[in-house]
Motif scaffolding. Structure first.
Motif, PDB file in Angstrom:
ATOM      1  N   LYS A  94      -1.197 -11.663  -3.318  1.00 42.65           N
ATOM      2  CA  LYS A  94      -0.821 -10.361  -3.879  1.00 42.65           C
ATOM      3  C   LYS A  94      -2.007  -9.394  -3.831  1.00 42.65           C
ATOM      4  CE  LYS A  94       1.547  -8.109  -7.683  1.00 42.65           C
ATOM      5  NZ  LYS A  94       2.460  -8.300  -8.803  1.00 42.65           N
ATOM      6  N   ALA A  95      -1.778  -8.218  -3.271  1.00 42.19           N
ATOM      7  CA  ALA A  95      -2.840  -7.219  -3.109  1.00 42.19           C
ATOM      8  C   ALA A  95      -3.359  -6.750  -4.461  1.00 42.19           C
ATOM      9  CB  ALA A  95      -2.318  -6.020  -2.307  1.00 42.19           C
ATOM     10  N   ALA A  96      -4.632  -6.377  -4.479  1.00 45.41           N
ATOM     11  CA  ALA A  96      -5.242  -5.718  -5.637  1.00 45.41           C
ATOM     12  C   ALA A  96      -5.249  -6.597  -6.887  1.00 45.41           C
ATOM     13  CB  ALA A  96      -4.545  -4.370  -5.910  1.00 45.41           C
ATOM     14  N   THR A  97      -5.404  -7.911  -6.677  1.00 46.15           N
ATOM     15  CA  THR A  97      -5.529  -8.848  -7.798  1.00 46.15           C
ATOM     16  C   THR A  97      -6.840  -9.619  -7.627  1.00 46.15           C
ATOM     17  OG1 THR A  97      -4.421 -10.612  -6.563  1.00 46.15           O
ATOM     18  CG2 THR A  97      -3.023  -9.193  -7.912  1.00 46.15           C
ATOM     19  N   SER A  98      -7.204 -10.380  -8.644  1.00 43.34           N
ATOM     20  CA  SER A  98      -8.399 -11.223  -8.517  1.00 43.34           C
ATOM     21  C   SER A  98      -8.174 -12.263  -7.418  1.00 43.34           C
ATOM     22  CB  SER A  98      -8.691 -11.916  -9.854  1.00 43.34           C
ATOM     23  OG  SER A  98      -7.607 -12.753 -10.202  1.00 43.34           O
TER      24      SER A  98
ATOM     25  N   ILE B  35       0.807  -1.232   0.000  1.00 46.67           N
ATOM     26  CA  ILE B  35       0.000   0.000   0.000  1.00 46.67           C
ATOM     27  C   ILE B  35       0.835   1.274   0.000  1.00 46.67           C
ATOM     28  CG2 ILE B  35      -2.142  -0.909   0.988  1.00 46.67           C
ATOM     29  CD1 ILE B  35      -0.934   0.064   3.742  1.00 46.67           C
ATOM     30  N   THR B  36       2.155   1.120   0.111  1.00 48.33           N
ATOM     31  CA  THR B  36       3.011   2.305  -0.017  1.00 48.33           C
ATOM     32  C   THR B  36       4.044   2.047  -1.102  1.00 48.33           C
ATOM     33  OG1 THR B  36       4.800   1.669   1.506  1.00 48.33           O
ATOM     34  CG2 THR B  36       2.810   2.624   2.494  1.00 48.33           C
TER      35      THR B  36
ATOM     36  N   LYS C 135       5.198   7.810   0.705  1.00 47.16           N
ATOM     37  CA  LYS C 135       4.339   7.889  -0.476  1.00 47.16           C
ATOM     38  C   LYS C 135       3.411   6.680  -0.492  1.00 47.16           C
ATOM     39  CE  LYS C 135       4.478   8.656  -5.471  1.00 47.16           C
ATOM     40  NZ  LYS C 135       3.292   9.516  -5.463  1.00 47.16           N
ATOM     41  N   ILE C 136       2.120   6.986  -0.575  1.00 48.86           N
ATOM     42  CA  ILE C 136       1.129   5.922  -0.618  1.00 48.86           C
ATOM     43  C   ILE C 136       0.977   5.427  -2.050  1.00 48.86           C
ATOM     44  CG2 ILE C 136      -1.377   5.543  -0.430  1.00 48.86           C
ATOM     45  CD1 ILE C 136      -1.229   7.345   2.094  1.00 48.86           C
ATOM     46  N   ASN C 137       0.799   4.141  -2.218  1.00 45.40           N
ATOM     47  CA  ASN C 137       0.455   3.572  -3.521  1.00 45.40           C
ATOM     48  C   ASN C 137      -1.067   3.714  -3.674  1.00 45.40           C
ATOM     49  OD1 ASN C 137      -0.196   1.889  -5.678  1.00 45.40           O
ATOM     50  ND2 ASN C 137       1.503   0.489  -5.257  1.00 45.40           N
ATOM     51  N   GLU C 138      -1.461   4.889  -4.157  1.00 43.22           N
ATOM     52  CA  GLU C 138      -2.884   5.253  -4.173  1.00 43.22           C
ATOM     53  C   GLU C 138      -3.720   4.240  -4.960  1.00 43.22           C
ATOM     54  OE1 GLU C 138      -4.286   7.893  -2.709  1.00 43.22           O
ATOM     55  OE2 GLU C 138      -2.627   9.268  -2.284  1.00 43.22           O
ATOM     56  N   GLU C 139      -3.175   3.816  -6.086  1.00 41.61           N
ATOM     57  CA  GLU C 139      -3.926   2.911  -6.961  1.00 41.61           C
ATOM     58  C   GLU C 139      -4.213   1.593  -6.234  1.00 41.61           C
ATOM     59  OE1 GLU C 139      -2.052   2.610 -10.790  1.00 41.61           O
ATOM     60  OE2 GLU C 139      -3.371   0.937 -11.352  1.00 41.61           O
ATOM     61  N   ASN C 140      -3.164   1.042  -5.633  1.00 36.80           N
ATOM     62  CA  ASN C 140      -3.353  -0.201  -4.886  1.00 36.80           C
ATOM     63  C   ASN C 140      -4.305   0.001  -3.709  1.00 36.80           C
ATOM     64  OD1 ASN C 140      -1.869  -1.985  -6.363  1.00 36.80           O
ATOM     65  ND2 ASN C 140      -0.443  -2.502  -4.715  1.00 36.80           N
ATOM     66  N   LEU C 141      -4.123   1.110  -2.986  1.00 41.10           N
ATOM     67  CA  LEU C 141      -4.949   1.338  -1.791  1.00 41.10           C
ATOM     68  C   LEU C 141      -6.421   1.457  -2.185  1.00 41.10           C
ATOM     69  CD1 LEU C 141      -5.299   1.780   1.215  1.00 41.10           C
ATOM     70  CD2 LEU C 141      -4.697   4.186   0.890  1.00 41.10           C
ATOM     71  N   ASP C 142      -6.682   2.142  -3.302  1.00 43.54           N
ATOM     72  CA  ASP C 142      -8.068   2.271  -3.751  1.00 43.54           C
ATOM     73  C   ASP C 142      -8.655   0.906  -4.120  1.00 43.54           C
ATOM     74  OD1 ASP C 142      -7.971   4.945  -3.304  1.00 43.54           O
ATOM     75  OD2 ASP C 142      -7.808   5.540  -5.408  1.00 43.54           O
ATOM     76  N   THR C 143      -7.858   0.103  -4.832  1.00 43.63           N
ATOM     77  CA  THR C 143      -8.353  -1.226  -5.223  1.00 43.63           C
ATOM     78  C   THR C 143      -8.553  -2.115  -4.000  1.00 43.63           C
ATOM     79  OG1 THR C 143      -7.130  -0.996  -7.290  1.00 43.63           O
ATOM     80  CG2 THR C 143      -7.929  -3.195  -6.746  1.00 43.63           C
TER      81      THR C 143
ATOM     82  N   ALA D 150      -9.396   6.199   2.998  1.00 43.81           N
ATOM     83  CA  ALA D 150      -9.619   5.447   1.754  1.00 43.81           C
ATOM     84  C   ALA D 150     -10.737   4.417   1.946  1.00 43.81           C
ATOM     85  CB  ALA D 150      -8.325   4.764   1.313  1.00 43.81           C
ATOM     86  N   LEU D 151     -10.715   3.744   3.089  1.00 44.52           N
ATOM     87  CA  LEU D 151     -11.763   2.759   3.372  1.00 44.52           C
ATOM     88  C   LEU D 151     -13.111   3.464   3.545  1.00 44.52           C
ATOM     89  CD1 LEU D 151      -9.788   0.514   5.905  1.00 44.52           C
ATOM     90  CD2 LEU D 151     -10.395  -0.082   3.558  1.00 44.52           C
ATOM     91  N   ALA D 152     -13.106   4.588   4.252  1.00 46.84           N
ATOM     92  CA  ALA D 152     -14.351   5.321   4.498  1.00 46.84           C
ATOM     93  C   ALA D 152     -14.964   5.810   3.192  1.00 46.84           C
ATOM     94  CB  ALA D 152     -14.099   6.494   5.456  1.00 46.84           C
ATOM     95  N   ARG D 153     -14.113   6.197   2.254  1.00 49.17           N
ATOM     96  CA  ARG D 153     -14.634   6.647   0.953  1.00 49.17           C
ATOM     97  C   ARG D 153     -15.350   5.517   0.228  1.00 49.17           C
ATOM     98  NH1 ARG D 153      -9.681   9.392   0.761  1.00 49.17           N
ATOM     99  NH2 ARG D 153      -8.741   7.938  -0.695  1.00 49.17           N
TER     100      ARG D 153
END
Lengths: 348, 348
Positions: B313-317, B38-39, B46-54, B154-157
């Motif tokens: 692996k995060a943010a994968t199927s 996530i970073t 620096k946050i990995n915004e794309e991963n965190l959103d997914t 991010a979770l709250a959004r």
């Protein structure tokens, strides 16, 4: 002006057992940073940066003996506005003696943070299972946490070892909006280790109504009852407590209020004659907008513990004197502020 | 590949009494958001915004039944980048039924937050009374709190009722770097009220050495021991546990690892023949850089409680399947990840 504090409150006598509030370092002062003093009240989620910086500087001066002669070593080593703070030089620490610091605890209000979220959803009224209230609870906590983090960082930049502590995380909860459980052990341990806890008004769980807002004022009274600071300072956006809203013509700053055993209080300075009735009415009216009677009641309950309370305008020479404890005992004439203290016996 | 988990650890058997960990809502899953997932690991704070959103979206899908058919009502009503989020429309809540949500707990690592501050000052080595360590303690907590707040937001959004809870505020402390006191009552109460606690690795007080770093992995093991989730998912930046660093040629993903009563573990899938010695050496070398043996040991100790652990692996199927619990029982061939589970008895 005379009045009564609110009825006996659970907050000062919680039912739960406190296991370990032993302080190896007695608390010198608990400071309330009023929301109105550190945020821009009418501007959503905007910090009053200038005031906050001055307040942080004054807190450093009050906490750390000889701080004026020592280089400030910032403790916020995180990026701000995308840039790294230039404050982390290991060499600086070589010359840094162990600072002889007074123990302080900081409690802050919410100001323009949290209120919008809380009032829009009705968190204070409970019903945490309703989607709107649950969302408002989350939103309120996010907003006050943003503020708490900014205050912790401002203090850390002044070399104050500040530690954000959130009532919800501390497991504090209420029952019918009075404190039901608020173990101060973690706070005491942080103080014992030389840190300055920075605690905030928060959305918390309530045993009866599900959830509510625990205000900074109630927190400060609870901490004062258990941790017995030498004195308490409320930093606000006016010079102290007035006999009517300070914006009204002829408003008089009340310099000294005394509280008696039975909870009644009177104005000792200045001498007010034949205006009790009128003042009471004015204050009552004031209360619906500014909460002054509530504030006096809260302060009076702290004073009843034998702890002097100073209400003073933030970021002024008067606040610095109050924070340093210089106006304890005898209050100089040029000092502007309100002191609320306890007197034994009933007569004055 | 065979190995042993670390010796018996205090963390799974704390000395203190836990008064009230009664869960009215059993925990379905404890999720670890790995710092690397996530970073941006090599980019300070620096946050990995794309991963965190997914990740946030997938958590929503895993937690909230029927979430795909319901409008997302954001719970972050604070300004972002100076602008107000457009997410707080009271009308939206009228159609919002009480969501049937699975109870989750989120624990996250620090990634590129906190490490710089902690390692520069040596917080993990203790000595909180030294000015450098004290400053580093404050700086570390500021940095990890910044990350925690961003994850909560991010979770709250995504409409997840997330609540940041900090180990230090929770009063958790260690003794010689093992958990000495970590009452999970506040966490259990938050879950019972329908919230999703978001807990992070933190700088904490240590009874012996003054202070240390309490890692997210140790926290997750402690929570698993007391709150008995159905399963645990570690989201990371690789597909699972490999027999050597995944960047090396020929690295093999270990699909299934079994743990026995005595704490020993072996790879069940794929079938590894005659390479035990070699693999052990490779893994040992890997450990100094990537901590894989430590990770397996931590996971194995959770598995020993009878709780399946998925490393994915995060943010994968694959992570979505794991979070939803779809790969429990039978693991489909196309699913990429590592499961670590407990087997009764010693023979396979």
């Amino acid at each position: 002006m005379r009045g009564m504090t609110e009825g006996e409150d659970n907050a000062s006598r919680p039912q739960m057992e406190i296991e370990d509030t032993h302080l190896t370092r007695p608390i010198r002062c608990i400071v309330k940073l009023g929301g109105a003093a550190i945020t821009c009240k009418n501007d959503l989620e905007k910090i009053n940066e200038e005031n906050l910086d001055t307040v942080s500087l004054q807190l450093r001066q009050a906490m750390i003996n000889g701080s004026d002669f020592q280089k400030v070593i910032g403790m916020d080593w995180s990026k701000r506005f995308g840039k790294l703070e230039p404050s982390c030089e290991l060499d600086d620490f070589k010359d840094q003696s162990k600072l002889d610091a007074n123990s302080f605890i900081v409690v802050h209000g919410a100001g323009s943070f949290g209120h919008f979220q809380a009032s829009k959803s009705g968190v204070h009224k409970g019903g945490v299972n309703q989607p709107l209230v649950k969302a408002g609870f989350v939103a309120t906590r996010i907003s006050v946490t943003i503020l708490n983090l900014e205050i912790v960082r401002a203090l850390a930049r002044e070399g104050i070892p500040s530690i954000g502590m959130s009532p919800f995380s501390c497991g504090w909860s209420t029952s019918e909006r009075n404190i039901a459980s608020a173990d101060v052990t973690a706070v005491a341990k942080a103080v014992n280790s030389g840190f300055v806890p920075v605690i905030h008004g928060d959305a918390v769980l309530d045993e009866v109504q599900g959830c509510t807002i625990l205000s900074g004022d109630v927190i400060i009274r609870h901490l004062a009852a258990y941790l017995k600071p030498e004195y308490v300072v409320f930093l606000t956006d006016v010079y102290g407590v007035y006999d009517r809203p300070p914006s009204e013509p002829g408003a008089t700053l009340l310099r000294e209020i005394v509280v008696r055993e039975d909870g009644s209080w009177s104005v000792l300075k200045p001498t007010l004659t034949d205006m009790n009735k009128q003042v009471e009415i004015t204050v009552a009216a004031h209360d619906t907008t500014g909460g002054m009677v509530t504030k006096i009641s809260e302060a009076a309950m702290i004073a009843k513990l034998g702890i002097d309370v100073y209400i003073v305008k933030a970021a002024t020479s008067h606040s610095l004197s109050a924070l340093k404890g210089e106006v304890r005992g005898s209050m100089p004439d040029h000092w502007l502020g309100t002191v609320i203290r306890y007197v034994h016996g009933g007569s004055l």
